[in-house]
Design an enzyme around this catalytic site. Structure first.
Site, mmCIF file in Angstrom:
data_model
loop_
_atom_site.group_PDB
_atom_site.id
_atom_site.type_symbol
_atom_site.label_atom_id
_atom_site.label_comp_id
_atom_site.label_asym_id
_atom_site.label_seq_id
_atom_site.Cartn_x
_atom_site.Cartn_y
_atom_site.Cartn_z
ATOM 1 N N GLY A 55 8.691 1.511 -3.231
ATOM 2 C CA GLY A 55 8.716 0.351 -4.109
ATOM 3 C C GLY A 55 9.730 -0.641 -3.586
ATOM 4 O O GLY A 55 10.578 -0.287 -2.776
ATOM 5 N N CYS A 82 10.433 7.198 0.180
ATOM 6 C CA CYS A 82 11.115 5.893 0.295
ATOM 7 C C CYS A 82 11.870 5.564 -0.993
ATOM 8 O O CYS A 82 12.813 6.261 -1.343
ATOM 9 C CB CYS A 82 10.126 4.815 0.708
ATOM 10 S SG CYS A 82 10.987 3.353 1.323
ATOM 11 N N TYR A 83 11.447 4.535 -1.742
ATOM 12 C CA TYR A 83 12.121 4.258 -3.023
ATOM 13 C C TYR A 83 12.129 5.529 -3.880
ATOM 14 O O TYR A 83 13.106 5.836 -4.553
ATOM 15 C CB TYR A 83 11.395 3.132 -3.762
ATOM 16 C CG TYR A 83 11.987 2.798 -5.114
ATOM 17 C CD1 TYR A 83 13.074 1.951 -5.215
ATOM 18 C CD2 TYR A 83 11.463 3.359 -6.278
ATOM 19 C CE1 TYR A 83 13.637 1.659 -6.451
ATOM 20 C CE2 TYR A 83 12.023 3.074 -7.520
ATOM 21 C CZ TYR A 83 13.104 2.221 -7.607
ATOM 22 O OH TYR A 83 13.652 1.935 -8.838
ATOM 23 N N HIS A 170 7.864 7.236 5.473
ATOM 24 C CA HIS A 170 6.553 7.268 4.807
ATOM 25 C C HIS A 170 5.614 8.250 5.498
ATOM 26 O O HIS A 170 4.962 7.879 6.480
ATOM 27 C CB HIS A 170 5.920 5.870 4.846
ATOM 28 C CG HIS A 170 6.578 4.901 3.935
ATOM 29 N ND1 HIS A 170 6.211 4.731 2.626
ATOM 30 C CD2 HIS A 170 7.616 4.055 4.144
ATOM 31 C CE1 HIS A 170 6.976 3.822 2.052
ATOM 32 N NE2 HIS A 170 7.842 3.393 2.962
ATOM 33 N N GLU A 172 2.765 9.134 4.612
ATOM 34 C CA GLU A 172 1.360 8.756 4.406
ATOM 35 C C GLU A 172 0.868 7.748 5.435
ATOM 36 O O GLU A 172 -0.335 7.560 5.594
ATOM 37 C CB GLU A 172 1.177 8.194 2.984
ATOM 38 C CG GLU A 172 1.751 6.806 2.722
ATOM 39 C CD GLU A 172 3.255 6.768 2.442
ATOM 40 O OE1 GLU A 172 3.940 7.751 2.786
ATOM 41 O OE2 GLU A 172 3.746 5.756 1.909
ATOM 42 N N ASP A 228 -21.624 0.606 -3.207
ATOM 43 C CA ASP A 228 -21.176 1.223 -4.458
ATOM 44 C C ASP A 228 -22.293 1.307 -5.496
ATOM 45 O O ASP A 228 -22.557 2.383 -6.042
ATOM 46 C CB ASP A 228 -19.990 0.451 -5.051
ATOM 47 C CG ASP A 228 -18.853 0.331 -4.060
ATOM 48 O OD1 ASP A 228 -18.832 1.128 -3.107
ATOM 49 O OD2 ASP A 228 -18.005 -0.557 -4.224
ATOM 50 N N LYS A 370 -13.405 4.246 -1.145
ATOM 51 C CA LYS A 370 -14.603 3.764 -0.455
ATOM 52 C C LYS A 370 -15.187 4.803 0.508
ATOM 53 O O LYS A 370 -16.388 5.041 0.531
ATOM 54 C CB LYS A 370 -14.246 2.487 0.319
ATOM 55 C CG LYS A 370 -15.441 1.727 0.817
ATOM 56 C CD LYS A 370 -16.060 0.962 -0.321
ATOM 57 C CE LYS A 370 -17.241 0.143 0.088
ATOM 58 N NZ LYS A 370 -17.667 -0.725 -1.021
#
Ligand code: XMP
Length: 514
Positions: A55, A82-83, A170, A172, A228, A370
């Protein structure tokens, strides 16, 4: 279903969705929740683990998002990123300060060599993605520091007994080379998830769930022909067959032949058991768009008109029990810190139809990203061509025609775009752009054709490579392909005397021209 879940608690980080995706890549279901959710709601969901996101704030500011300390006493494993890592440190009595040196980008991290489940199988020295100005100056009591960098004394830390873990970097982000190993260690070893979230079982469970929910009720779906709504249509048709009616509004802003392609798949000649209604409403849309030049107004008009047409069709059908929508997860994730600036209003429709008589909404893809929607589509047997279709904006060619939309301009873009797509598809050895199309600039200029002066439109070709559509680079299409496309457009499309290739990246450009 969803017995095992990881909650990604969002503190306003830009990678919140990415964390959830990475967890799902470990075959563990994850949801992003805003940090404003109460502890009771979290307890009720009974997650196997909780991840605090990054964040933009400083934890030591009163106004920054915090979470009550009791979350650490639930006995549920927690990973702060992180944050989130600073929040762990600050809440539990460590020290967080402005770092003397902020780290941004790829950074070497050195493991301390202590035994750590989170860092199991991670190299002693590894590349991670850092993006911070604050840092943990001192780990809280009971925590062991497990890695550091040149400028960051606590790059990761943990309290094994309390199952609390934190990384300043991070895991990710793709640039953290062994990040997926770390997340896998967290969800599978530390949280003890089984990792049995699979697309085939999701699809089957969802079909059964829809069948049960709908009973013998009627369902109405607005089918755009995009990935979708197509996947939603097939899923619903497998669940309730002819109780489903799909309304396909051809607003005259689709790509060349697209309306017929959608009809061929879902119409009476297609393979699915459903009621298909095609409404050819081009004239009506062109009329509404007459003289309108401002992009956001065009979007609004197209969205609203779509709803009106859809409502009229719905009225003919009469009351239905359910209105189905192809909403997907990125559309519904509520950010921890509210919305960022609106550059373009991307909503395909301007809200829900007011006059459709329905009792409840069904959104079978609401929890899917997606790529997961595409996997579900393949699982359901949809043709690859449709499943891997490049994105196409809701307002269609309306945002690929700069300025006023007219039937003549639509025809030009459709033809030019079809030629460009054909030439790119035929070109060998090039990287397929993630999105590419022809658009029409509002410029007319002087040219010469044969012995005559022309005063015609300029077509803009655009092709980009991107992973998230938030940033994008112009695709390096070989000159010969561009040249051939240009030749064909000039020769085959009436009303065009110039073809340009848009080299702009995003930012500063956007992908679409409007
Ligand atoms: P931009 O132009 O904002 O596009 O860089 C990013 C992605 O979003 C698509 N896009 C839209 N999609 N309604 C949509 O459904 C819209 O109004 C809209 N505008 C842009 C665009 O095609 C690209 O994939």
């Amino acid at each position: 279903m969803n017995k095992e879940m990881i909650i990604v608690l969002d503190f306003g980080g830009q990678y919140n969705q990415l964390i959830a995706r990475r967890v799902r890549e470990c075959n563990v279901y994850a949801e992003v929740w805003p940090y404003t959710k109460s502890l009771d709601e979290i307890k009720a969901a009974n997650p196997k683990g909780i991840i605090f996101t990054g964040g933009p704030n400083s934890v030591y500011d009163e106004a920054s998002p915090h979470y009550e300390k009791a979350i650490f006493n639930l006995g549920i494993p927690i990973l702060g990123i992180c944050y989130g890592s600073q929040l762990v440190a600050w809440t539990l009595g460590g020290e967080v300060k402005t770092a003397p040196v902020s780290e941004y980008g790829r950074t070497q991290v050195m493991l301390e060599g202590v035994k750590s489940t989170l860092l199991r199988h991670v190299s002693k020295k590894t590349s991670v993605w850092m993006s911070h100005t604050d840092y943990i100056a001192k780990a809280p009591e009971g925590f062991v520091v497990t890695s550091h960098t040149k400028d960051c004394p606590v790059a990761s830390m943990e309290n094994k007994e309390r199952k609390i873990y934190a990384t300043q970097f991070h895991p990710e982000v793709m640039h953290t080379e062994e990040g997926q190993t770390m997340l896998r260690n967290f969800v599978l070893d530390i949280c003890e998830c089984k990792g049995d979230w699979r697309m085939d079982s999701f699809v089957q469970n969802k079909i059964a769930e829809i069948r049960e929910k709908v009973g013998d009720g009627k369902v109405l779906l607005a089918l755009s022909g995009g990935v979708d709504s197509s996947v939603a249509a097939v899923m619903l048709s497998k669940a309730v067959g002819k109780q489903l009616t799909c309304v396909f509004v051809d607003q005259g802003l689709l790509r060349k032949d697209e309306g017929d392609e959608v009809e061929a798949i879902f119409g009476p000649q297609g393979a699915y058991d459903l009621n298909f209604i095609r409404v050819n409403a081009a004239e009506r849309f062109y009329e509404k768009l007459k003289g309108v030049e401002e992009p956001e107004r065009k979007r609004k008009i197209i969205g609203e008109e779509f709803i009106r047409v859809f409502e009229e069709e719905a009225k003919k059908i009469g009351a239905v029990d359910f209105l189905a929508q192809g909403t997907i997860y990125p559309d519904v994730i509520e950010s921890g810190l509210g919305k960022s600036a609106v550059i373009k209003s991307h909503h395909n429709v301007g809200g829900l139809p007011d006059y459709v008589d329905f009792k409840e909404i069904i959104e079978p893809l609401r929890m899917l990203f997606k790529d997961e929607v595409r996997r579900a589509g393949l699982e359901l047997g949809l043709p690859e061509k449709l499943v891997f279709r490049q994105p196409f904006p809701g307002p269609g060619l309306g945002v690929r025609i700069v300025g006023e939309v007219t039937a003549e301009k639509v025809k030009i873009v459709q033809e030019a775009d079809a030629i460009f797509r054909e030439e790119v598809a035929n070109a060998t050895g090039i990287r397929q752009p993630n999105q590419y199309f022809a658009a029409l600039s509002n410029m007319r200029s002087v040219g010469v054709m044969g012995d005559f002066r022309t005063y015609d439109y300029a077509v803009v070709l655009r092709a980009v490579n991107t992973s998230d559509f938030m940033t994008a680079d112009c695709t390096d299409i070989p000159f010969a392909v561009l040249q051939k496309t240009m030749n064909r457009i000039i020769n085959e499309v009436k009303g065009v005397n110039r073809v340009m290739y848009d080299l702009t990246s995003k930012p500063p450009g956007t992908i679409e021209l409007e």
